[in-house]
Design an enzyme around this catalytic site. Structure first.
Site, PDB file in Angstrom:
ATOM      1  N   CYS A   1      24.691  22.343  58.248  1.00 20.60           N
ATOM      2  CA  CYS A   1      25.924  21.727  57.762  1.00 20.60           C
ATOM      3  C   CYS A   1      26.488  20.809  58.846  1.00 20.60           C
ATOM      4  CB  CYS A   1      26.935  22.794  57.336  1.00 20.60           C
ATOM      5  SG  CYS A   1      27.835  23.531  58.713  1.00 20.60           S
TER       6      CYS A   1
ATOM      7  N   CYS B   1      21.582  26.766  60.323  1.00 20.02           N
ATOM      8  CA  CYS B   1      22.263  26.023  59.269  1.00 20.02           C
ATOM      9  C   CYS B   1      22.295  24.563  59.689  1.00 20.02           C
ATOM     10  CB  CYS B   1      23.678  26.585  59.117  1.00 20.02           C
ATOM     11  SG  CYS B   1      24.756  25.617  58.047  1.00 20.02           S
TER      12      CYS B   1
ATOM     13  N   CYS C   1      27.292  22.667  62.098  1.00 20.95           N
ATOM     14  CA  CYS C   1      26.141  23.193  62.831  1.00 20.95           C
ATOM     15  C   CYS C   1      25.210  22.093  63.332  1.00 20.95           C
ATOM     16  CB  CYS C   1      25.387  24.196  61.961  1.00 20.95           C
ATOM     17  SG  CYS C   1      26.415  25.595  61.498  1.00 20.95           S
TER      18      CYS C   1
ATOM     19  N   ASP D   1      49.342  41.256  36.954  1.00 21.18           N
ATOM     20  CA  ASP D   1      48.649  42.518  36.680  1.00 21.18           C
ATOM     21  C   ASP D   1      48.868  43.496  37.823  1.00 21.18           C
ATOM     22  OD1 ASP D   1      46.810  40.250  37.731  1.00 21.18           O
ATOM     23  OD2 ASP D   1      45.836  42.072  38.472  1.00 21.18           O
TER      24      ASP D   1
ATOM     25  N   ASP E   1      47.619  32.575  42.076  1.00 18.14           N
ATOM     26  CA  ASP E   1      47.774  34.001  41.811  1.00 18.14           C
ATOM     27  C   ASP E   1      49.273  34.274  41.715  1.00 18.14           C
ATOM     28  OD1 ASP E   1      47.152  36.610  41.314  1.00 18.14           O
ATOM     29  OD2 ASP E   1      45.961  36.924  43.112  1.00 18.14           O
TER      30      ASP E   1
HETATM   31  N1  GUN Z   1      43.375  39.166  44.126  1.00 19.10           N
HETATM   32  C1  GUN Z   1      42.468  40.091  44.513  1.00 19.10           C
HETATM   33  N2  GUN Z   1      42.387  41.087  43.601  1.00 19.10           N
HETATM   34  C2  GUN Z   1      43.243  40.777  42.626  1.00 19.10           C
HETATM   35  C3  GUN Z   1      43.588  41.402  41.378  1.00 19.10           C
HETATM   36  O1  GUN Z   1      43.074  42.457  41.006  1.00 19.10           O
HETATM   37  N3  GUN Z   1      44.530  40.762  40.600  1.00 19.10           N
HETATM   38  C4  GUN Z   1      45.110  39.582  40.993  1.00 19.10           C
HETATM   39  N4  GUN Z   1      45.994  38.998  40.174  1.00 19.10           N
HETATM   40  N5  GUN Z   1      44.790  38.982  42.139  1.00 19.10           N
HETATM   41  C5  GUN Z   1      43.879  39.567  42.945  1.00 19.10           C
HETATM   42 ZN    ZN Z   2      26.737  25.460  59.257  1.00 19.59          ZN
END
Ligand code: GUN
Ligand code: ZN
Length: 642
Positions: A274, A272, A277, A122, A87
């Site tokens: 896994c 669960c 668990c 964004d 991100d």
């Molecule tokens: N992570 C959670 N929501 C968003 C978002 O709207 N845009 C971006 N780039 N990362 C995010």
């Molecule tokens: Zn589990």
């Protein structure tokens, strides 16, 4: 780069290939905090995760991490050889309203450290802001998207749709972003909705954006980290998610299940199996020190998330995604409302949904009546040209109905079963998927009775007389002449009537007349229709026993070609003509035009620009997808035509 390998509802399975790495979708990408790794990326890879997401802005802002990332690359920095998405700092923008980096700088940084999938910077607009603020932010996000799309890069780049709680704004922005040439699309700004369980609104905002993003690129839904949402999100057409929930919940002592979240203190059992668990008891987990418990909880949370993603992928391949979504919707009333909101978009979903599936249609409750397959069936009944003048309505019996009743429709009597799921099933088309291949209740529910009544009322309108079996007359209160024994409607099977109805139902109005105006039928020993021949003895079509689909021979296809274009056609580029004539599959990039009624699973005529027959085959994509996708098979050719 993105190849679709399976389809159900508006959802798909696919493979995203980048830098020699593979990401099977739908995919869940665990969020890795580069500064504090509760579970290391290497451990995530061992658990089965093919991709992770981390934050390039955090790395960029930390001198040590930044230099190390620049020197050896993000994969070595994180010790992870799978797909790495980063991100851009948008999340920090959302939380703190500002970041100390320009979009250009963060894009360059992501690309330089060898990220596989980068994200533009964004502007995530929160829900419920005034329309003017949402417009302003969306305008800025679009400018940035235009700038980002121009950026020269090796990585795939993600363009994100915002628009707060304004569906029209999201639709508009998505259309613009889809034209910019991003390799991945994302829908953002929805985390607060999910945190507040506003799932119906989530559907109302995701669907318009999703519809305008097209089919060629994978779509990421930012922040959909809880497994109870995966099936719903995939049904809407989302391909990727990121999960910070596994870690946030673990820190809070919360235990994720596919249908909700429990506090560790509330648990008396571990529901669960896994690794965590099965190797620990609840008492052990409680007695551990906080850090160890957090790690184990996080691991459990990840494993149940991965398991749910796999369950969703399986459901897409076998065609049971609606059933899974309907089951999950029972976990919380807010999810049930989301399912209801989804039905407002059933036209869009129907256009993508396969016409035949490996699994039977299972009724799970009144919502099942609103699935696109039910509406599609009732609409297709309107295509049947030739049918008896008097409608005879029978109650459901063991399938196949014609065998249970030892009846078939005649030119006088059009015999139908009143179905608690599909409303009306004419005996002529009862083999067609999903009519024969469905499971309902023994005794219909109230919502089903209303559904049956409505279907009968609409269907009965076109007949000279209506005959209703006494049991139906009582339960459904439909008008008509009541009868007790169906014996009076018995007649010899009329193959032309049946074949024409099947063809009209499957291929569209007029198909039966073109294909089977003079035809002979061959029946199996059990009395089921199997093959259709011309009067001269040439095989025209076979009725596939599993799903009642008419599969054409070349001779049959030539007859069907008399339908006006574009009916049943997939038109291919002349470049592909020779290969298709030899019987090779049609690739999406060679499809020039297509009947908009084509769905995954449709039997189609493959033709060239002059409408000359090249082949018959089975569509594996919907019409829209064939026209948009740049790679992958569009039609599996059955018979080439030299
Ligand atoms: N992570 C959670 N929501 C968003 C978002 O709207 N845009 C971006 N780039 N990362 C995010
Ligand atoms: Zn589990």
């Amino acid at each position: 780069m993105f190849e679709i390998t399976g389809r159900d509802a508006a959802g798909r399975c696919g493979v995203l290939s980048i830098n020699g790495r593979r990401l099977e979708t739908p995919a869940i990408l665990p969020v890795v905090n580069p500064k504090k790794m509760l579970i290391t990326p290497r451990e995530l890879a061992e658990m089965g995760f093919q991709g992770i997401i981390t934050n390039s802005y955090i790395i960029y802002r930390d001198e040590g991490l930044r230099e190390e990332a620049l020197a050896k690359g993000i994969h070595a920095l994180l010790d992870f050889d799978g797909v790495i998405m980063t991100d851009s700092g948008s999340f920090q923008l959302f939380r703190y309203r500002r970041v100390e980096v320009s979009q250009r700088e963060i894009l360059e940084f992501q690309d330089r450290i060898g990220v596989d999938i980068g994200v533009m910077l964004d502007i995530p607009t929160p829900p419920d802001v005034p329309a003017s603020a949402a417009e302003r932010d969306a305008g800025e996000t679009l400018l940035r998207a235009e700038e980002a799309a121009e950026f020269e890069r090796r990585m795939l780049l993600t363009g994100t749709v915002q628009g707060s709680t304004y569906p029209e704004l999201r639709r508009r922005l998505a259309s613009r972003i889809s034209e910019l040439g991003f390799e991945v699309h994302a829908i953002g700004g929805v985390v607060p909705l999910m945190e507040d369980y506003r799932f119906a609104e989530l559907v109302r905002l995701v669907m318009p954006a999703r519809q305008c993003l097209g089919h060629a690129k994978p779509v990421h839904l930012f922040g959909a980290g809880h497994p109870m949402l995966f099936s719903l999100a995939v049904l809407m057409g989302c391909d990727m998610f990121d999960s910070a929930a596994y870690a946030l919940y673990a820190r809070d002592g919360r235990y994720i299940t596919p249908s909700g979240t429990l506090r560790l203190e509330e648990l008396r059992e571990l529901p669960c199996s896994c690794r965590v668990c099965s190797e620990h008891t609840i008492a052990e987990l409680r007695s551990l020190d906080a850090e160890e418990r957090e790690k184990l909880l996080a691991e459990h949370n990840l494993l149940v998330s991965l398991e749910e993603v796999r369950r969703v992928r399986q459901a897409v391949h076998e065609g049971s995604l609606w059933e899974l979504v309907e089951r999950r919707a029972r976990a919380h009333p807010r999810l049930l409302e989301a399912l209801h909101a989804l039905h407002a978009h059933s036209d869009y979903i129907e256009a993508l949904e396969p016409v035949t599936k490996p699994r039977a249609f299972f009724y799970t409750g009144a919502e099942s009546l609103l699935r696109p397959a039910v509406r599609r069936h009732l609409e297709r009944l309107g295509n049947i040209e030739l049918r008896g003048r008097e409608l005879v309505l029978l109650q459901e019996a063991e399938k196949p109905f014609s065998r249970s009743y030892r009846l078939s429709s005649s030119r006088r009597y059009h015999i139908c079963v009143v179905s608690q799921v599909f409303g009306i099933i004419p005996l002529e088309v009862e083999e067609s998927y999903p009519l024969m291949q469905h499971e309902g209740l023994e005794v219909p529910e109230e919502a089903q009775l209303r559904h049956m009544r409505r279907a009968v009322d609409e269907y009965a309108a076109g007949f000279e007389r209506v005959h209703v079996h006494t049991s139906l007359a009582e339960v459904l209160n439909v008008e008509g002449e009541v009868f007790e024994s169906h014996g009076e409607f018995r007649a010899d099977p009329d193959p032309e009537l049946k074949l024409r109805a099947l063809a009209d139902y499957q291929f569209g109005r007029g198909a039966g007349r073109m294909l089977f105006s003079s035809a002979r039928a061959e029946y199996s020993r059990q009395g089921m229709l199997r093959r259709a021949y011309s009067d001269e003895g040439e095989l025209l079509a076979t009725l596939r026993p599993e799903d009642g689909v008419l599969v054409l021979t070349i001779a049959g296809a030539r007859r069907l070609l008399r339908l006006p274009p574009p009916m049943c056609r997939v038109v291919v580029d002349e470049e592909a003509e020779r290969f298709v004539r030899e019987g090779r599959s049609v690739y999406a990039r060679f499809v020039k035009a297509c009947d908009p009624a084509v769905r995954p699973g449709s039997e189609v005529l493959v033709v060239n620009g002059e409408d000359e027959l090249l082949a018959t085959g089975r569509a594996v994509l919907s019409a829209q997808e064939m026209l948009e996708l740049g790679c992958g098979v569009a039609v599996k050719t059955r018979h080439g035509c030299r």
